[in-house]
Every structure is written in C-alpha cells, then in structure tokens.
Write an enzyme that holds these catalytic residues in place. Structure first.
Site, mmCIF file in Angstrom:
data_model
loop_
_atom_site.group_PDB
_atom_site.id
_atom_site.type_symbol
_atom_site.label_atom_id
_atom_site.label_comp_id
_atom_site.label_asym_id
_atom_site.label_seq_id
_atom_site.Cartn_x
_atom_site.Cartn_y
_atom_site.Cartn_z
ATOM 1 N N ARG A 81 27.194 -5.049 44.896
ATOM 2 C CA ARG A 81 27.351 -3.842 44.082
ATOM 3 C C ARG A 81 26.891 -2.601 44.846
ATOM 4 O O ARG A 81 27.506 -1.535 44.772
ATOM 5 C CB ARG A 81 26.556 -3.981 42.773
ATOM 6 C CG ARG A 81 27.317 -4.784 41.717
ATOM 7 C CD ARG A 81 26.407 -5.264 40.609
ATOM 8 N NE ARG A 81 25.715 -4.188 39.922
ATOM 9 C CZ ARG A 81 24.539 -4.329 39.313
ATOM 10 N NH1 ARG A 81 23.913 -5.474 39.329
ATOM 11 N NH2 ARG A 81 24.005 -3.308 38.691
ATOM 12 N N LYS A 106 19.673 6.553 37.785
ATOM 13 C CA LYS A 106 20.590 7.660 37.478
ATOM 14 C C LYS A 106 20.597 7.982 35.979
ATOM 15 O O LYS A 106 20.524 9.146 35.583
ATOM 16 C CB LYS A 106 21.999 7.262 37.948
ATOM 17 C CG LYS A 106 22.994 8.368 37.941
ATOM 18 C CD LYS A 106 24.289 7.906 38.568
ATOM 19 C CE LYS A 106 24.769 6.628 37.888
ATOM 20 N NZ LYS A 106 26.204 6.587 37.638
ATOM 21 N N ARG A 147 20.014 -9.477 32.325
ATOM 22 C CA ARG A 147 21.378 -9.149 32.792
ATOM 23 C C ARG A 147 21.726 -10.045 33.962
ATOM 24 O O ARG A 147 21.017 -10.049 34.976
ATOM 25 C CB ARG A 147 21.442 -7.683 33.215
ATOM 26 C CG ARG A 147 21.955 -6.761 32.121
ATOM 27 C CD ARG A 147 21.953 -5.322 32.586
ATOM 28 N NE ARG A 147 22.970 -5.047 33.606
ATOM 29 C CZ ARG A 147 23.323 -3.825 33.939
ATOM 30 N NH1 ARG A 147 22.769 -2.773 33.352
ATOM 31 N NH2 ARG A 147 24.230 -3.628 34.859
ATOM 32 N N ARG A 176 35.568 8.962 41.191
ATOM 33 C CA ARG A 176 35.332 7.796 42.049
ATOM 34 C C ARG A 176 36.198 7.856 43.305
ATOM 35 O O ARG A 176 35.974 7.143 44.261
ATOM 36 C CB ARG A 176 35.684 6.515 41.287
ATOM 37 C CG ARG A 176 34.626 6.067 40.313
ATOM 38 C CD ARG A 176 33.759 4.960 40.933
ATOM 39 N NE ARG A 176 32.465 4.826 40.290
ATOM 40 C CZ ARG A 176 32.260 4.196 39.137
ATOM 41 N NH1 ARG A 176 33.245 3.653 38.500
ATOM 42 N NH2 ARG A 176 31.036 4.122 38.629
ATOM 43 N N ARG A 229 14.187 -6.030 37.331
ATOM 44 C CA ARG A 229 14.831 -5.712 36.064
ATOM 45 C C ARG A 229 15.513 -6.952 35.484
ATOM 46 O O ARG A 229 15.454 -7.203 34.288
ATOM 47 C CB ARG A 229 15.865 -4.594 36.285
ATOM 48 C CG ARG A 229 16.392 -3.975 35.012
ATOM 49 C CD ARG A 229 17.122 -2.671 35.306
ATOM 50 N NE ARG A 229 18.530 -2.913 35.638
ATOM 51 C CZ ARG A 229 19.392 -1.939 35.935
ATOM 52 N NH1 ARG A 229 18.984 -0.679 35.983
ATOM 53 N NH2 ARG A 229 20.644 -2.212 36.209
#
Ligand code: IMP
Ligand code: MG
Length: 382
Positions: free
Chosen positions: A338, A206, A326, A281, A320
């Site tokens: 998530r 995104k 991360r 949201r 990633r």
C-alpha cells in the site's frame, strides 16, 4: 501605521463590481496611453502615404481603434466588423459574424485593430474574412495579447502589451456587457480561498490532520471516499451513475467523480476553502480539478504531503492492526505494498504541483499537534 491604513483604505475603495464579480485595478490609463503611442508610431512609419483601411473588430476594439486612428497622420479609411465568441468570462470556441464588412477591402492595405487576442479563434475568423476579400496585404494590431492562452500560429504584428492569462475588463473590454467605459484596465479578483490537496501515505495521520485543519481554518473537508459513499447511499443520480461502473468492476470515470466534487463545492458556497482528500490521483484529475476551481473563480493553493519514513509507517500500521482488527493493517507485505502504491501515485502529482510551485512536503513524524503546527506554517505562508 497610519500609512498602512491609508494604503489599505485605498485598495479597499478601488475594487469594482460588475454583475456578480469583483475586479481590481491592473493597468493604469497612463500605461495604456504609452503603449498605444508606441503602437501608433510604428503603424505611422509602416503605412505612411499608403491610405490604409483600419478595420476595427467590435465591440471591444472601439476605444483602442479610436486612439490609434486619431494618432495616424495622413489619409486613411475606417471599417468595422463585429464578431462574437465570449460568454461571461470564457470563450465559447465558436466565432459568429454579427455585423459584416460594409466596404470592399480588395487591393487595400488593411490594419486590423483588436482590443485583445486571447485563444486566437477570433483572429482566425478575421484571417478568413481577409483572405476572401483579396486585400493587398494585412497586419494585425492588438492592444492586449495573452501568450499563455494563444493557440494559433497567425502572426500578430503589433502588440501593445502581453498580459497573463487572466480575465480583464475596461478600455473597451467587457464582462457580460459591463466595464467597457472604464478608462483603465481591471483584473478579475480571485476568490480568496485556501484550497488544499492533502496527501499522506497510509498511516501518516492524514485524517487526523484534516480534522484539525478544517476546524482551525474553517475549511470544508471533501473526502472522495465519503462523497462516493454519500451519493451511492442516497441514490443521487450521480451516485447511481457511479455505481453502474462499480457494479461492473470498472473504475468510475473522472468526469463523474469531478461532477460529484463540483456538487460538493457548490453545496458550500461562501466557504473559506476546501481540503481535497483522496483526489486528485492522476494528472488528468489534477487538471480537471484546476478547471473545476477555475470555474468557481479560485484555484488550488497547495498540495501538502505528509512525509513519513516507510519503517515508521509499517510499525504504526502494525500497531494499529493489533487493536483495530483491520485485516489490511495486520500483514506487513500488504502494508508495504500500500505504501508502495501511494508513492507511485503521488510521484506524478508531486511533479505536477512542483511545476506550479505548489508542492509542500511536511515532516509527518512527531506529535499530532507538532505536525498540525508544521502544516499551519505552510498554510499561513500561502
Ligand atoms: P479569442 O477569440 O479567444 O482570441 O478571444 C477574443 C475575444 O474574446 C476578444 O475580442 C474579447 O471579446 C474576448 N476576450 C478575450 N479575453 C478577454 C478578457 O480578458 N476580457 C474580456 N474579453 C475578453
Ligand atoms: Mg474583440
């Protein structure tokens, strides 16, 4: 070709400007005349020989009242009240009597003449006046009626024509005092902006797409996360306000967030449009965003949601995680959760924008440029 040019030139010429806003032709004088003819015909039939009182509601109704009264055969009397509720292009919700009745309506047959019935708040005030006056009976005639805006239950007996919930001027109706003299009706021209609500599950790319789109279409990218961080870091009053909730472990209330977004929108006057990222949201937030943009004389053009299969996302994020370090990208269970949370949130918003015909799902699997092209195809079609 020549014909198209002439057509374009005509459209260009007929836009009018009142104060700061532009208006486009909407209802022709011929159309208005024909609906008034039809209303007057019915009123003539219903009030033949009854010596009615035409009660015109000022200021807006002066023009239509004159036309209806001119078409009435037989005896009648005329009275006026002046009520006010509008400021600019929206209602204040309170109706004030600015000029009161100067004749008694007791035992009279009253025909109220309105230019427009919008929320119906003014009409409610008129009903109260008529009740107090002990009229024999009363009916309401209005040139324009906005069914989508109407909130009351009172009957409107004669309706010239129903119109969508847009702000209009002309034929008695004004924008901050101007436009009443126009012999046809004009509609407020929306700012020609492209406002996108961009969605994508974690790992869908995104951020990358938002960057390309903002350059390609000269849009301003508003990421709620960035806006929060900016306001808090710079200790703006909104930022401090938001922080006071966060420090207590509470969610920042929608009105604070929307105010921050409003400030961002205001900072970018004259923009081609915005990409909203991370907001809305919830349905409440989507409604708040609609109100915010409405106040800026524009609206959400589309919700664009990148669609990527869960397994592809999981693989991408794990990849990633290996290089970025991360933590939330390293654990498959966390990743799946998530993604799950994302679908729970967006499902409701998808329904919200589907209902408005503004939802566009875009296949998010492929090269970056392929995906940009798919999104561009959607934007170009808006
Ligand atoms: P209501 O009380 O919301 O029904 O609004 C009635 C009054 O608001 C009208 O008499 C007008 O003065 C004003 N109004 C409502 N809609 C418009 C519009 O589209 N253009 C101009 N004035 C409007
Ligand atoms: Mg009025």
């Amino acid at each position: 070709m020549i014909r198209i040019l002439i057509f374009a030139a005509l459209i260009f010429i007929v836009l009018i400007q009142l104060h700061d806003l532009k208006f486009a032709p909407f209802i022709s004088e011929e159309k208005i005349t024909s609906v008034i003819d039809a209303m007057a015909l019915k009123i003539n039939q219903d009030y033949n020989g009854k010596n009615p009182v035409f009660l015109a509601v000022l200021n807006g109704a002066f023009m239509v009242a004159s036309e209806i009264i001119k078409r009435f055969d037989g005896d009648c009397e005329v009275a006026f009240v002046k009520l006010g509720s509008y400021q600019g292009t929206s209602t204040t919700g309170n109706v004030e009597t600015l000029v009161g009745l100067n004749i008694s309506l007791q035992n009279r047959h009253v025909v109220v003449i309105e230019d427009i019935v919008d929320t119906g708040i003014t009409l409610e005030a008129i009903y109260r006046i008529l009740e107090k006056e002990h009229a024999a009976d009363y009916k309401i005639a209005t040139l324009f009626f906005k069914p989508e805006a109407y909130q009351k239950k009172f009957t409107v007996n004669y309706i010239g024509m129903e119109i969508p919930n847009d702000f209009i001027v002309g034929y008695g109706l004004d924008y901050n005092g101007l436009g009443r003299n126009l012999t046809q009706v004009y509609k407020l021209k929306k700012e020609n902006m492209t406002n996108l609500v961009l969605f994508g599950p974690p790992g869908a790319g995104k951020g990358t797409q938002a960057n390309f789109l903002k350059d390609k279409y000269k849009l301003v990218h508003i990421s709620t996360g960035d806006v929060f961080r900016y306001n808090i870091k710079n200790e703006t009053s909104l930022g401090l306000h938001a922080k006071s909730f966060m420090d207590q472990g509470k969610l920042v209330p929608d009105n604070v967030t929307i105010e921050m977004l409003g400030a961002e929108v205001d900072k970018n006057k004259g923009a081609n449009g915005f990409i909203f990222d991370g907001f809305p949201r919830t349905v409440a937030q989507a409604e708040a965003l609609a109100v915010l943009l409405e106040e800026k004389n524009t609206n959400v053009s589309a919700m664009i949601a990148l669609e990527v299969d869960d397994e592809v996302l999981v693989q991408r994020l794990l990849e990633r995680g290996k290089t970025s370090g991360r933590k939330d990208d390293a654990d498959e269970a966390i990743i799946r959760n998530r993604i799950h949370v994302y679908y729970e949130e967006t499902a409701i918003l998808k329904q919200f924008y589907l209902k408005e015909d503004k939802y566009y799902g875009v296949d998010g699997v492929g090269s970056i440029s392929e995906i940009t092209e798919r999104i561009s195809a959607v934007i170009d079609s808006l």
